[in-house]
Design an enzyme around this catalytic site. Structure first.
Site, PDB file in Angstrom:
ATOM      1  CG  ASP A  40      -2.108  -2.674  -0.309  1.00  0.00           C
ATOM      2  OD1 ASP A  40      -2.798  -1.673  -0.577  1.00  0.00           O
ATOM      3  OD2 ASP A  40      -1.319  -2.728   0.652  1.00  0.00           O
ATOM      4  N   GLY A  52       5.382   3.653   7.585  1.00  0.00           N
ATOM      5  CA  GLY A  52       5.968   4.549   6.595  1.00  0.00           C
ATOM      6  C   GLY A  52       6.802   3.831   5.563  1.00  0.00           C
ATOM      7  CG  ASN A  53      10.045   0.933   6.008  1.00  0.00           C
ATOM      8  OD1 ASN A  53      10.297   0.956   7.213  1.00  0.00           O
ATOM      9  ND2 ASN A  53      10.946   1.204   5.086  1.00  0.00           N
ATOM     10  CB  SER A  54       3.340   0.872   3.542  1.00  0.00           C
ATOM     11  OG  SER A  54       2.991  -0.016   4.554  1.00  0.00           O
ATOM     12  CG  HIS A 100      -1.836   0.363   2.742  1.00  0.00           C
ATOM     13  ND1 HIS A 100      -1.082  -0.689   2.299  1.00  0.00           N
ATOM     14  CD2 HIS A 100      -1.078   0.987   3.670  1.00  0.00           C
ATOM     15  CE1 HIS A 100       0.074  -0.726   2.947  1.00  0.00           C
ATOM     16  NE2 HIS A 100       0.106   0.300   3.784  1.00  0.00           N
ATOM     17  N   GLY A 145     -14.871 -19.346 -13.626  1.00  0.00           N
ATOM     18  CA  GLY A 145     -16.223 -19.600 -13.145  1.00  0.00           C
ATOM     19  C   GLY A 145     -16.378 -20.830 -12.284  1.00  0.00           C
TER      20      GLY A 145
END
Length: 489
Positions: A149, A221-223, A119, A279
């Site tokens: 992510d 901003g730490n992401s 992200h 499946g």
């Protein structure tokens, strides 16, 4: 936070001197050694304004927060989940504008391989990486995995880069000390510390949720930045927060290194994440379902459907099987199975342990390749007024009728659908609480397949006589099979 790291301050809470010595006196040396491998990531992308555009800052926002391998979305009370970059000021509707996003990342190979959150870079036209010494290099996207992510970047450097190693998050314990380094609010290299607050958190971000919860401060901003163990190894990637304000309130989440490692390896080898697939459609085992199966406690993953011609069908898996183990790993709850299967080598002959009619069966399934397609069931359309029926059978808060040609056409049931149709649901019944709706079809009650309302009543009576407190119904809701347990007393 510094006060929390001083052993003298902790002695007042009853810690003995030997225990106090385990608390780190300073993280200065560790921080100095690791910081050069932590980077700031800035992206630029073109967006077209809408009336709903926000006028908040231009920082990345850590967020709050089927099928065997389908992911999912969730709601929560924090900032934008896995937030997208937003412009500094509202963009006029229909007018393209360049906006920026800031996040964090870390180097995992001296050749220039960098990990961050998907992200952070999603939709970016341009990605720049700034190092601790101020050097900025353009980055190329090597691959990304939306379901976890995670994104992998590559920069070209004339000299080998400082890097950090992925550690073993499986060894983490609640209470272990951790340290985060990142780029909160665009301030650059910032160090915070705390402990592991919880493990294996499910924050409804997707089907592979297995987050580390920490009270180390994580902000916008730490992401994409690293969460370190005190041995200097990366045991997580800071990804999300829960916060009413969008700022740290001491509840942050990091993707564990055990999830990161296979994604990194697959992207470096194939340019994408290739997941295993067997499946089957699965669902959670609730306490009511456990009671209907004669289990003392809820555990495992219940198979609600088997894909025709898929690996599971070929292996002999059946609807109603309770999966309790896969490839030597225990399946304690439903969400364990998708993660274990996804990380299993494609083509491997894996063992699978199931509970069927109260007996343990051990099967072998050849793991297939999950095609990244949307396999979510279509939503049922609301039908018009129901056609008249001569007789309805009432049981478990449900009005049941046979599947006649008129009813099949009215509720748009497939020609191959057989069972007993739910015509009405008592709004104050347990059936209504479990989400049963008119148009759903009951296929099985307990271990008995049913085709008439009379057979449903007989099967329910049999479950009562067997001493069951709940009866397990296998149903079709739209095109999606599922199990529902209803009380019989």
């Amino acid at each position: 936070m510094a006060a929390l790291l001083v052993s003298a301050g902790l002695l007042g809470f009853g810690l003995q001197p030997a225990e106090a010595r385990m608390v780190p006196q300073s993280l200065a040396e560790l921080s100095a050694r690791l910081s050069p491998a932590v980077v700031n990531i800035s992206t630029t992308q073109t967006v077209t304004g809408t009336k709903e555009d926000s006028d908040e800052g231009d920082l990345d926002e850590p967020g709050n927060q089927g099928d065997e391998n389908n992911g999912g979305d969730g709601d929560g009370d924090s900032a934008n989940p896995f937030g997208q970059p937003v412009p500094e000021a509202p963009v006029p509707p229909g007018v393209p504008q360049k906006v920026q996003s800031l996040g964090s990342g870390f180097v995992v190979d001296p050749s220039g391989i960098i990990l961050t959150n998907n992200h952070v870079i999603e939709g970016a036209d341009k990605i720049d990486v700034t190092f601790a010494d101020g050097t900025t290099l353009p980055a190329k996207l090597k691959g990304r995995d939306e379901k976890t992510d995670i994104a992998v970047l590559k920069v070209e450097s004339k000299t080998p880069l400082a890097y950090v190693k992925l550690g073993d998050s499986e060894k983490l314990r609640v209470g272990d000390w951790v340290m985060a380094i990142g780029n909160p609010f665009g301030l650059g290299g910032t160090v915070t510390a705390g402990i592991v607050s919880a493990l294996n958190r499910d924050i409804h971000a997707g089907n592979y949720d297995d987050f580390i919860q920490t009270d180390a401060a994580i902000n916008r901003g730490n992401s994409g930045g690293p969460l370190f163990a005190l041995n200097g190894e990366v045991i997580g990637m800071n990804t999300a927060i829960i916060s009413p304000s969008g700022e740290s309130v001491g509840i942050g989440f990091a993707t564990p290194s055990s999830t990161i490692a296979p994604v990194l390896a697959q992207i470096l080898e194939h340019g994408e994440m290739r997941r295993g697939w067997i499946g089957v459609r699965i669902q959670s085992v609730t306490s009511d379902i456990a009671a209907s199966l004669g289990l003392s406690q809820a555990h495992g993953a219940l198979i609600a459907g088997v894909t025709p011609g898929g690996p599971g069908e070929k292996a002999g898996l059946e609807t109603g099987d309770l999966v309790t183990g896969f490839d030597g790993h225990p399946v304690r709850e439903m969400r364990d199975l998708p993660r274990i299967v996804a990380e299993t080598e494609i083509g491997k002959e894996a063992s699978i342990e199931v509970l069927r009619a109260g007996k343990v069966k051990n099967l072998t399934v050849k793991v297939g390749h999950l095609a990244e397609t949307d396999t979510k069931a279509k939503t049922k359309e609301k039908p018009a007024a129901k056609p008249p029926v001569a007789k309805k059978t009432k049981v478990l808060g449900l009005d049941l009728v046979s599947v006649t040609p008129d009813m099949r056409e009215h509720f748009k049931l497939g020609a191959d659908v057989e069972g007993v149709l739910v015509l009405e649901v008592d709004p104050v019944s347990a059936a209504a609480d479990k989400g049963i709706e008119p148009g759903d079809v009951i296929i099985r009650v307990g271990q008995s397949n049913v085709k008439t309302p009379k057979e449903v009543v007989a099967a329910v009576d049999a479950e009562k006589k067997a001493g069951r407190s709940s009866v397990l119904l296998r149903m079709l809701s739209g095109s999606a099979p599922r199990f529902v347990a209803l009380p019989v007393k």
